[in-house]
Design a protein around this motif. Structure first.
Motif, PDB file in Angstrom:
ATOM      1  N   ASN A 173     -15.278  48.063 -17.585  1.00 15.63           N
ATOM      2  CA  ASN A 173     -16.568  47.877 -16.917  1.00 15.63           C
ATOM      3  C   ASN A 173     -17.306  49.207 -16.873  1.00 15.63           C
ATOM      4  O   ASN A 173     -16.688  50.254 -16.662  1.00 15.63           O
ATOM      5  N   PHE A 174     -18.612  49.137 -17.059  1.00 17.29           N
ATOM      6  CA  PHE A 174     -19.447  50.337 -16.981  1.00 17.29           C
ATOM      7  C   PHE A 174     -20.591  50.052 -16.017  1.00 17.29           C
ATOM      8  O   PHE A 174     -21.333  49.083 -16.204  1.00 17.29           O
ATOM      9  N   TYR A 175     -20.687  50.848 -14.967  1.00 16.79           N
ATOM     10  CA  TYR A 175     -21.764  50.725 -13.983  1.00 16.79           C
ATOM     11  C   TYR A 175     -22.567  52.010 -14.031  1.00 16.79           C
ATOM     12  O   TYR A 175     -22.009  53.092 -13.816  1.00 16.79           O
ATOM     13  N   TYR A 176     -23.855  51.895 -14.338  1.00 17.49           N
ATOM     14  CA  TYR A 176     -24.666  53.118 -14.411  1.00 17.49           C
ATOM     15  C   TYR A 176     -26.104  52.795 -14.053  1.00 17.49           C
ATOM     16  O   TYR A 176     -26.567  51.666 -14.161  1.00 17.49           O
ATOM     17  N   LYS A 177     -26.793  53.843 -13.625  1.00 19.56           N
ATOM     18  CA  LYS A 177     -28.156  53.723 -13.134  1.00 19.56           C
ATOM     19  C   LYS A 177     -29.087  53.251 -14.258  1.00 19.56           C
ATOM     20  O   LYS A 177     -28.971  53.717 -15.404  1.00 19.56           O
ATOM     21  N   ASN A 178     -29.986  52.363 -13.923  1.00 20.77           N
ATOM     22  CA  ASN A 178     -30.974  51.882 -14.897  1.00 20.77           C
ATOM     23  C   ASN A 178     -32.027  52.967 -15.114  1.00 20.77           C
ATOM     24  O   ASN A 178     -33.110  52.925 -14.543  1.00 20.77           O
ATOM     25  N   ASP A 179     -31.638  53.962 -15.937  1.00 21.90           N
ATOM     26  CA  ASP A 179     -32.486  55.136 -16.155  1.00 21.90           C
ATOM     27  C   ASP A 179     -32.563  55.330 -17.672  1.00 21.90           C
ATOM     28  O   ASP A 179     -31.540  55.540 -18.331  1.00 21.90           O
ATOM     29  N   PRO A 180     -33.790  55.205 -18.256  1.00 29.47           N
ATOM     30  CA  PRO A 180     -33.913  55.250 -19.722  1.00 29.47           C
ATOM     31  C   PRO A 180     -33.304  56.500 -20.354  1.00 29.47           C
ATOM     32  O   PRO A 180     -32.876  56.475 -21.506  1.00 29.47           O
ATOM     33  N   ASP A 181     -33.212  57.600 -19.604  1.00 27.22           N
ATOM     34  CA  ASP A 181     -32.656  58.836 -20.174  1.00 27.22           C
ATOM     35  C   ASP A 181     -31.152  58.769 -20.422  1.00 27.22           C
ATOM     36  O   ASP A 181     -30.616  59.565 -21.186  1.00 27.22           O
ATOM     37  N   ILE A 182     -30.469  57.866 -19.755  1.00 28.49           N
ATOM     38  CA  ILE A 182     -29.003  57.878 -19.885  1.00 28.49           C
ATOM     39  C   ILE A 182     -28.429  56.626 -20.551  1.00 28.49           C
ATOM     40  O   ILE A 182     -27.279  56.615 -20.950  1.00 28.49           O
ATOM     41  N   ARG A 205     -25.476  63.336 -18.504  1.00 28.15           N
ATOM     42  CA  ARG A 205     -24.797  64.326 -19.337  1.00 28.15           C
ATOM     43  C   ARG A 205     -25.106  64.073 -20.795  1.00 28.15           C
ATOM     44  O   ARG A 205     -25.426  62.964 -21.188  1.00 28.15           O
ATOM     45  N   LYS A 206     -24.921  65.119 -21.618  1.00 30.84           N
ATOM     46  CA  LYS A 206     -24.954  64.939 -23.062  1.00 30.84           C
ATOM     47  C   LYS A 206     -23.766  64.045 -23.431  1.00 30.84           C
ATOM     48  O   LYS A 206     -22.751  64.026 -22.727  1.00 30.84           O
ATOM     49  N   LEU A 207     -23.858  63.358 -24.566  1.00 29.60           N
ATOM     50  CA  LEU A 207     -22.802  62.401 -24.932  1.00 29.60           C
ATOM     51  C   LEU A 207     -21.416  63.049 -24.967  1.00 29.60           C
ATOM     52  O   LEU A 207     -20.450  62.502 -24.451  1.00 29.60           O
TER      53      LEU A 207
END
Ligand SMILES: [Zn+2]
Length: 560
Positions: free
Chosen positions: A230-239, A291-293
């Motif tokens: 599962n991946f939970y992350y902010k809905n932010d176009p930069d990430i 972060r960078k990839l």
């Protein structure tokens, strides 16, 4: 959870079984959120240590009553009988109404009020990247009692150690929030008066963590052996792009750890955007996401490795921080080489550099120092991560790479879910390799003795060569010595360390290896003859560079 003021109340029913041979007349709980109050040990330590963590500094001392954290007990009973207790900083000391006999169970009922602190470190609300709730070490957590007694450590350097148990957790929170964390969601969260109730079950874990945000994207990706990632992350176009690319790599990382340590035993694992860097928890990690990839993959590699080297083995992070940080660094470096297809000549060279800096700094403390009590954060970090990684990488030099790989898998097989100590690890290595290794554990972890071997002289007369070596450092080591002859051919000489009572296998069958007589530690010097009728052009101690000799200049000799 009331997201208007970040306060929550909790009810806990704990069925506790005394699996020890001792009668217990008291118990301890950790109240971690009490650390985030002005004047706490964590606060004062941060303001008095020479090199405070920038994320902490004096921030705790400035938290206002509505920003600080707390857990306030409302009631506590044992089998229905009201108990006496005292809150001492981050520890709750409880006197039992009735002692718990070996093998017996008792039920504690507890209610509490709490407030989530503004995020300072690890846990809290509204972290630097705008995640609403990072709920780690958020509930009254029973301290561990084991063969060394109680481990009611105060919460200072943020390490933890816990009791194995089955968790059944219901969280009621504003309906706009998505929750990720430990355990298996039982069914679709039920709505009730503007809130949703999330129900999780987590078998056989020693911690329960969650994070929540109204803007989480939740993706799933198939992991090895049917595990759901599962991946939970902010809905932010930069990430978003990086968090999508992270998903297949996380599956590869898990596959690498499954093969090289042992199979991941749960049905899900979650990588969650939250916290303040990266920290490992049960079935999940909280990492910062902007972060960078490469950094996103790197932190995930390290934190996922902690699932094995801390979570499943459940070593005491405060007493043996190097057993989780050092081992996670070691296997994480190998995993990164695998998943990024960058085969570095020595993936541990940075770790060795860090260790050598520490060993020659004049400020080294024994690796067995409690995590809370290093003089500086820098020394603590170098010791746990770098020196800890070198401990295991260098063990490959001592017993051979093949036996190290077997040791790691056998250690996990024998000790997962059992709280091993350093001695348990080295005993596995001894049994796998059939070598005596107590000296290695003792010198490396309980002293600051260093390794320094020197080539003193190479005397060549009439086709005979005599090589003389010296032991300058106090720490013993077996010696690999690579000889290059003037016709370009090579030969490896191996000087066994007498106290090991044996020899490692030759890890490179393409090269001729000659086993010399033992070198007993007390003798500072050693010499041997090369009978080969060839001129020696070059001599080098430890061509693998895995022995952490602190002075490499005297490890090499060239014909002038
Ligand atoms: Zn770590």
């Amino acid at each position: 959870m009331d997201v208007s003021n970040w306060q929550y109340n909790g009810k806990q029913v704990l069925t506790y079984t005394n699996n020890s041979p001792d009668i217990l007349d008291r118990v301890f709980y950790h109240l971690y959120f009490n650390a985030f109050q002005p004047g706490s040990e964590m606060d004062v330590r941060s303001r008095t240590v020479a090199d405070p963590d920038q994320r902490v500094g004096d921030r705790i001392s400035k938290l206002t009553p509505s920003e600080m954290g707390y857990i306030k007990l409302l009631s506590l009973t044992q089998d229905g009988v009201i108990l006496n207790y005292e809150v001492v900083g981050t520890v709750l000391e409880v006197t039992l109404a009735r002692p718990i006999e070996p093998g017996e169970s008792t039920v504690f009922n507890m209610e509490w009020d709490a407030q989530v602190p503004v995020q300072v470190r690890r846990s809290g609300r509204n972290n630097a990247e705008g995640i609403a709730l990072s709920m780690t070490q958020w509930y009254p957590k029973l301290a561990e009692y084991d063969f060394q007694g109680w481990h009611a450590d105060p919460y200072i350097y943020r390490e933890f150690y816990g009791v194995w148990g089955d968790f059944d957790v219901k969280i009621s929170i504003d309906k706009k929030y998505t929750i990720g964390g430990t355990g298996y969601l039982q069914d679709e969260p039920k709505k009730k008066r503007g809130k949703k109730i999330w129900h999780f079950v987590a078998p056989n874990v020693h911690d329960f963590t969650w994070a929540a945000d109204p803007e989480y994207i939740h993706d799933t990706y198939p992991g090895p052996n049917g595990v759901t990632l599962n991946f939970y992350y902010k809905n932010d176009p930069d990430i978003i792009d990086n968090w999508k690319k992270l998903q297949p790599v996380t599956a590869d990382l898990m596959q690498f750890y499954n093969e090289n340590i042992g199979a991941y035993p749960y049905k899900q694992y979650s990588v969650i955007h939250g916290g303040d860097g990266g920290m490992e928890y049960a079935m999940c990690t909280l990492i910062t996401g902007g972060r960078k990839l490469e950094s996103l993959v790197g932190v995930t590699a390290h934190e996922l490795a902690h699932t094995w080297f801390q979570f499943l083995l459940a070593t005491h992070e405060g007493k043996h921080p190097w057993m989780d940080e050092g081992f996670a660094e070691y296997i994480g470096e190998l995993a990164m080489d695998e998943v990024t297809k960058k085969k570095r000549a020595n993936p541990f060279s940075g770790q060795y550099r860090g260790y050598r800096f520490l060993a020659t700094s004049g400020h080294e403390a024994p690796q067995g120092t409690h995590a809370d009590r290093f003089a500086t954060n820098r020394t603590s970090g170098l010791t746990a991560y770098h020196k800890g990684c070198v401990f295991i990488a260098q063990l490959g030099y001592v017993i051979g790479e093949g036996d190290l790989k077997k040791t790691i898998r056998q250690y996990f097989k024998e000790w997962s879910f059992k709280h091993p100590t350093p001695n348990d690890f080295i005993r596995v290595a001894e049994k796998v390799s059939d070598l005596e290794l107590d000296w290695y554990l003792m010198d490396w972890t309980q002293t600051t003795n260093t390794i320094d071997y020197k080539i003193i002289d190479v005397a060549q007369t009439n086709g005979a060569t005599t090589v003389s070596l010296e032991r300058i450092g106090l720490m013993p080591m077996p010696i690999d010595l690579l000889v290059t002859y003037d016709d370009g051919s090579e030969e490896l000489f191996y000087i066994p360390l007498q106290m090991m009572r044996g020899e490692k296998e030759n890890s490179d069958p393409n090269i001729k290896r000659t086993i010399l007589k033992d070198w007993a530690w007390a003798y500072p010097s050693y010499s041997f003859e090369i009978s080969e009728n060839k001129k020696v052009k070059k001599l080098m101690i430890d061509p693998s560079q895995l022995m952490a000799d602190i002075d490499l200049k005297n490890n090499i000799w060239h014909l002038e």
